[in-house]
Design an enzyme around this catalytic site. Structure first.
Site, mmCIF file in Angstrom:
data_model
loop_
_atom_site.group_PDB
_atom_site.id
_atom_site.type_symbol
_atom_site.label_atom_id
_atom_site.label_comp_id
_atom_site.label_asym_id
_atom_site.label_seq_id
_atom_site.Cartn_x
_atom_site.Cartn_y
_atom_site.Cartn_z
ATOM 1 N N ASP A 109 8.200 -3.398 -5.350
ATOM 2 C CA ASP A 109 9.508 -3.361 -5.984
ATOM 3 C C ASP A 109 9.730 -1.908 -6.404
ATOM 4 O O ASP A 109 8.803 -1.109 -6.423
ATOM 5 C CB ASP A 109 9.527 -4.296 -7.187
ATOM 6 C CG ASP A 109 10.941 -4.541 -7.712
ATOM 7 O OD1 ASP A 109 11.892 -3.969 -7.157
ATOM 8 O OD2 ASP A 109 11.073 -5.305 -8.676
ATOM 9 N N ASP A 113 4.475 -7.783 -10.414
ATOM 10 C CA ASP A 113 4.035 -8.101 -11.779
ATOM 11 C C ASP A 113 4.887 -9.168 -12.447
ATOM 12 O O ASP A 113 4.729 -9.446 -13.627
ATOM 13 C CB ASP A 113 4.044 -6.835 -12.651
ATOM 14 C CG ASP A 113 5.429 -6.198 -12.740
ATOM 15 O OD1 ASP A 113 6.374 -6.707 -12.096
ATOM 16 O OD2 ASP A 113 5.569 -5.185 -13.453
ATOM 17 N N ASP A 151 6.817 -13.141 -8.358
ATOM 18 C CA ASP A 151 5.961 -12.436 -7.392
ATOM 19 C C ASP A 151 4.712 -13.225 -7.027
ATOM 20 O O ASP A 151 3.969 -12.834 -6.129
ATOM 21 C CB ASP A 151 5.527 -11.072 -7.953
ATOM 22 C CG ASP A 151 6.671 -10.081 -8.029
ATOM 23 O OD1 ASP A 151 7.479 -10.043 -7.084
ATOM 24 O OD2 ASP A 151 6.768 -9.360 -9.036
ATOM 25 N N ASN A 195 -36.851 -1.160 17.117
ATOM 26 C CA ASN A 195 -38.291 -1.197 16.850
ATOM 27 C C ASN A 195 -38.863 -2.599 16.992
ATOM 28 O O ASN A 195 -39.916 -2.810 17.596
ATOM 29 C CB ASN A 195 -38.572 -0.672 15.442
ATOM 30 C CG ASN A 195 -38.438 0.842 15.360
ATOM 31 O OD1 ASN A 195 -38.369 1.529 16.375
ATOM 32 N ND2 ASN A 195 -38.376 1.369 14.141
ATOM 33 N N ASN A 223 -40.989 -3.061 7.388
ATOM 34 C CA ASN A 223 -39.655 -3.535 7.002
ATOM 35 C C ASN A 223 -39.297 -3.122 5.579
ATOM 36 O O ASN A 223 -38.176 -2.685 5.298
ATOM 37 C CB ASN A 223 -39.605 -5.063 7.138
ATOM 38 C CG ASN A 223 -38.202 -5.596 7.045
ATOM 39 O OD1 ASN A 223 -37.302 -5.108 7.716
ATOM 40 N ND2 ASN A 223 -37.995 -6.580 6.197
ATOM 41 N N ASP A 228 -36.304 -0.362 4.453
ATOM 42 C CA ASP A 228 -35.210 -0.843 3.592
ATOM 43 C C ASP A 228 -34.901 0.119 2.451
ATOM 44 O O ASP A 228 -33.774 0.139 1.937
ATOM 45 C CB ASP A 228 -35.563 -2.210 2.979
ATOM 46 C CG ASP A 228 -35.315 -3.351 3.954
ATOM 47 O OD1 ASP A 228 -34.554 -3.146 4.914
ATOM 48 O OD2 ASP A 228 -35.876 -4.440 3.747
#
Length: 841
Positions: free
Chosen positions: A329, A590, A594, A658, A683, A687
């Site tokens: 608006d 708002d 709306d 891998n 692993n 990570d």
């Protein structure tokens, strides 16, 4: 007892209902409310998701693969190898604790941010009005309702004034329903219980006091939600993550089953083969993906909060970053939002004190809902209302677009109405001239319309004021709005915001086109558009929109920048047409009207000062209604999405390559290339850098335009870079076996070092489209990568290495592994350059 007696509460007189609820017209006491909250629980449709430490810790172990691995490790412990089993259990526990630590911080941060924009309800407690979170409303509370308020529970109207409620969410009824105190038959259908209010609906106009009877899952809306297991629609990002997870799980399942079967066929120990297969599954499965995404999105939400944007739904961040159309608006968004009264004019366009004073009476006595128009009139100057007394009111609503007040002034009863000019003229039969006489409206209508259009072309918002004298003792209803006398015009001015032209330019540079969607007349809208730098924009008005088909609207909507004189239901139609045309649509609103548009948009955006129903419908809430805030929020949203994609790229490049290589090597080697405990350690170490990705820097080209989830692109990335990784993995195998003549322990150690170091360093390559030396990583990622490399190289030389079955490597081995890693990084860089030239994203 109380709940059974209130089964058909709408059939009870209000006094009887209050007695059975053990409350009064003064509301509950604070002490009684606390007891009821303990008994009935929070007023929530679904139980609040637990984010306490034990729940988050247990959530780290919900993956089926992790549970099977733990069971297999336990079996190994009792059968023959307690040391290896303990090592596997320790690694799984450490990995889970890392995820728990990160997620706990993320959950706490999000709870604090959501508390900023919590929906509140006005209740009577201890005889006075108090604003409390909706979740703390209990049966027996007396709630005070105004236009825009969300109804916080099922209940009965105790008293009301012109109360209209939107029940579309519950009954599907298109138009607002009038509600009033009274008694309904016990068998009345839900839609005909005109004295009852329902959770999940909201007030469109009027005021009321209502007694809450049911809350949470006991409400009608709660029962529907419980049956349907309602959840927010899945965003494109959530759908993409789910499909990506399915892709990796399918590959993992096929690979693991094949590897297990072949190892058993080769007469290797079944338990070792099983543990090896499960450890491979852990390496292949992105079990950290949910935690990484949550951490990344919560970091993004915190950064966006620093830019005055509060994220209510984390998954909406991706849609926010992918948004390419923003509908707004004009009031308070493109303009300052501080409406000022410019003048009050008679029908000839001359300043008129009577028009001004009558408008002040109307604005001073209205009690419906706070709005900038009435505030501007009240602030125009101080008003002496001595001798005037308010008697009644018909609040403003979005159907009539008028507000009427009944005032006693100097012994006479006056009904004063103000509102949209067309709607005020619709209830008038005469016009007061400059001489104080009345003339028929029909003879003056063209002159009034011409005056209105002239003011609108200058950018003024123009309302009408009318009055009517009534008989003593009368109260007013909407039906009394007839036969009125038009007094004159109220002229308001809301100038464009300073810097708005630059802000719109920045939005355009980010690939976001702006569309103005407003109920204001076309002339004012066109003037504002010119002031904010939209040159010769194409406009579509509400009446024109009503005459064209959905298909025609979809074809031409991309070219239309201004939508003026639109009705609330047309906003939703505009957004749907944009979405069907392939756009990711944001809507900033708002107001009460709306809510539907906010629900329909890909990204619903509201502001802190919005009515409750708008804030509840929104995905994001701006703490300041300013498009420049939105610009910075979009950048942060795109940064968050870019960092989330980085983890996906990492999980589908070196890690995947891998594990795939290891699976293949196990078929032709006479021994397992890595033991299960060594795979899990690999692993865990790979990570570590990936867990810092949320704080990584993002190249400017990744935020300069909207980007969306692209699974075909990710699939091609996975196979391209996974293949590059596998090529160098097999090169490592060949060097270790045929050039360095490594023993079994040396092979596993060399392969472990090469695998972890290469996977850690390749993170620095795949995180950016640029050459890795031209894109500086974030400090945390850089440090985590260096730490991982150092720890990996050191482990074989430490006592810890012996526990994992590693041996100290000779310098020749380390040199060979270093050369292979360097070649791999360079090759990945070259492939990356070719890949991004051929594959668009």
């Amino acid at each position: 007892m109380m709940e059974q007696s209130l089964h058909a509460f709408w059939a009870l007189p209000s006094a009887d209902l209050l007695r059975r609820l053990q409350t009064t017209t003064q509301g509950l006491s604070g002490r009684s409310a606390r007891r009821r909250l303990t008994r009935h629980g929070p007023n929530l449709l679904t139980p609040k998701k637990r984010s306490d430490a034990p729940a988050l810790l247990l959530a780290q172990f919900k993956s089926p693969i992790i549970l099977i691995l733990l069971a297999a490790a336990g079996l190994s412990f009792f059968l023959r190898n307690p040391t290896d089993a303990l090592i596997i259990l320790t690694i799984v526990l450490v990995s889970s604790l890392l995820g728990f630590w990160q997620e706990r911080g993320a959950a706490g941060a999000i709870e604090k941010l959501l508390a900023i924009v919590e929906i509140k309800a006005m209740v009577l407690r201890d005889g006075r009005q108090q604003e409390i979170p909706v979740a703390r409303v209990v049966p027996g509370d007396l709630v005070i309702l105004n236009a825009g308020d969300v109804i916080p529970g099922d209940g009965m109207v105790v008293e009301s004034k012109d109360l209209f409620v939107d029940e579309a969410a519950l009954t599907g009824e298109t138009y607002p329903v009038e509600k009033a105190a009274g008694v309904c038959p016990p068998d009345a259908p839900l839609g005909q219980r005109t004295n009852s209010l329902w959770m999940g609906t909201h007030v469109v106009s009027g005021t009321a006091a209502a007694a809450v009877v049911r809350t949470g899952v006991e409400t009608e809306f709660g029962k529907v939600a419980g049956r349907l297991r309602l959840r927010p629609p899945e965003t494109e990002f959530e759908r993409g993550i789910r499909r990506f997870g399915y892709l990796l799980m399918e590959v993992t399942l096929l690979l693991v089953i094949a590897i297990f079967a072949i190892n058993v066929y080769l007469d290797r120990p079944v338990l070792d083969a099983f543990l090896f297969s499960l450890a491979l599954a852990v390496g292949l499965t992105p079990q950290l993906l949910p935690a990484i995404i949550t951490i990344n999105l919560s970091h993004g939400a915190k950064r966006m909060a620093a830019q005055q944007v509060i994220v209510k739904r984390l998954a909406s961040i991706e849609n926010f970053g992918g948004m390419d159309v923003l509908c707004v608006d004009k009031t308070g968004t493109l303009t300052e939002g501080r409406v000022r009264l410019h003048s009050a004019l008679d029908m000839d366009g001359r300043p008129n004190e009577k028009v001004l004073f009558y408008a002040a009476l109307n604005a001073s006595y209205e009690t419906g809902f706070t709005n900038p128009i009435d505030q501007a009139i009240r602030d125009h100057r101080s008003w002496d209302l001595h001798g005037c007394r308010k008697l009644d009111e018909v609040p403003y609503d979005f159907i009539r677009k008028r507000l009427s007040i009944l005032v006693e002034k100097d012994g006479a009863l006056l009904m004063i109405t103000k509102g949209a000019l067309t709607n005020v003229l619709a209830v008038c039969s005469s016009v007061e001239t400059a001489e104080g006489t009345n003339a028929p409206l029909a003879s003056m209508r063209e002159a009034l319309q011409a005056r209105f259009e002239a003011l609108s072309r200058e950018g003024f918002r123009t309302l009408g004021v009318a009055c009517r004298t009534l008989e003593r003792g009368a109260l007013i209803t909407k039906e009394d709005e007839s036969g009125m006398t038009f007094l004159g015009f109220l002229v308001f001015f809301d100038p464009p915001k300073p810097g708005i032209i630059e802000t719109i330019r920045r939005l355009k540079a980010l690939g976001i086109s702006l569309k103005i969607v407003t109920g204001d007349n076309r002339l004012v809208t066109a003037w504002i558009a010119r002031q904010v730098g939209l040159e010769r924009p194409r406009m579509l008005t509400g009446p024109e929109l009503a005459r064209i088909s959905d298909d025609a609207l979809r074809r031409q909507i991309a070219e239309i920048e201004l939508f003026a004189e639109v009705e609330p239901n047309q906003k939703e139609r505009i957004i749907l047409a944009l979405r069907k045309a392939g756009h990711v649509v944001g809507y900033l609103g708002d107001g009460i009207n709306d809510a539907s548009a906010l629900h329909t948009a890909d990204v619903g955006i509201s502001v802190e000062g919005a009515v409750d129903v708008a804030k509840e419908a929104a995905d994001l809430v701006l703490l300041e209604k300013n498009l420049s805030v939105l610009v910075e929020g979009v950048r942060e949203g795109r940064t968050t999405f870019a960092n989330t994609l980085k983890y996906v790229f990492m999980a589908t490049s070196a890690n995947f390559g891998n594990m795939f290589s290891m699976a293949g090597a196990s078929l032709f080697l006479s021994f397992l290339p890595l033991l299960p405990k060594q795979i899990l350690l690999t692993n865990l170490l790979t990570d570590l850098p990936e867990m810092t990705i949320a704080t990584d820097r993002v190249d400017a080209e990744m935020t300069d335009r909207p980007r969306r989830w692209n699974l075909p692109f990710i699939r091609r990335f996975m196979f391209t870079f996974g293949l590059v990784s596998s090529v160098f993995d097999y090169l490592t195998f060949g060097v270790l076996l045929w050039f360095l003549h490594a023993s079994t322990e040396e092979f596993r150690t060399g392969w472990f070092v090469e695998s972890v170091v290469s996977a850690s360093l390749i993170v620095l390559v795949v995180r950016s489209r640029r050459p890795f030396f031209r894109s500086r990583p974030g400090r945390s990622l850089w440090l985590a990568t260096l730490l991982t490399v150092a720890v990996t190289v050191a482990i074989p030389f430490l006592p810890l290495g012996t526990m994992f079955g590693f041996s100290a490597l000779p310098p020749s081995f380390l040199l060979a592994m270093g050369v292979i890693i360097a070649l791999y990084v360079l090759a990945a860089e070259m492939v990356k350059g070719v890949f991004y030239k051929k594959v668009a994203f």
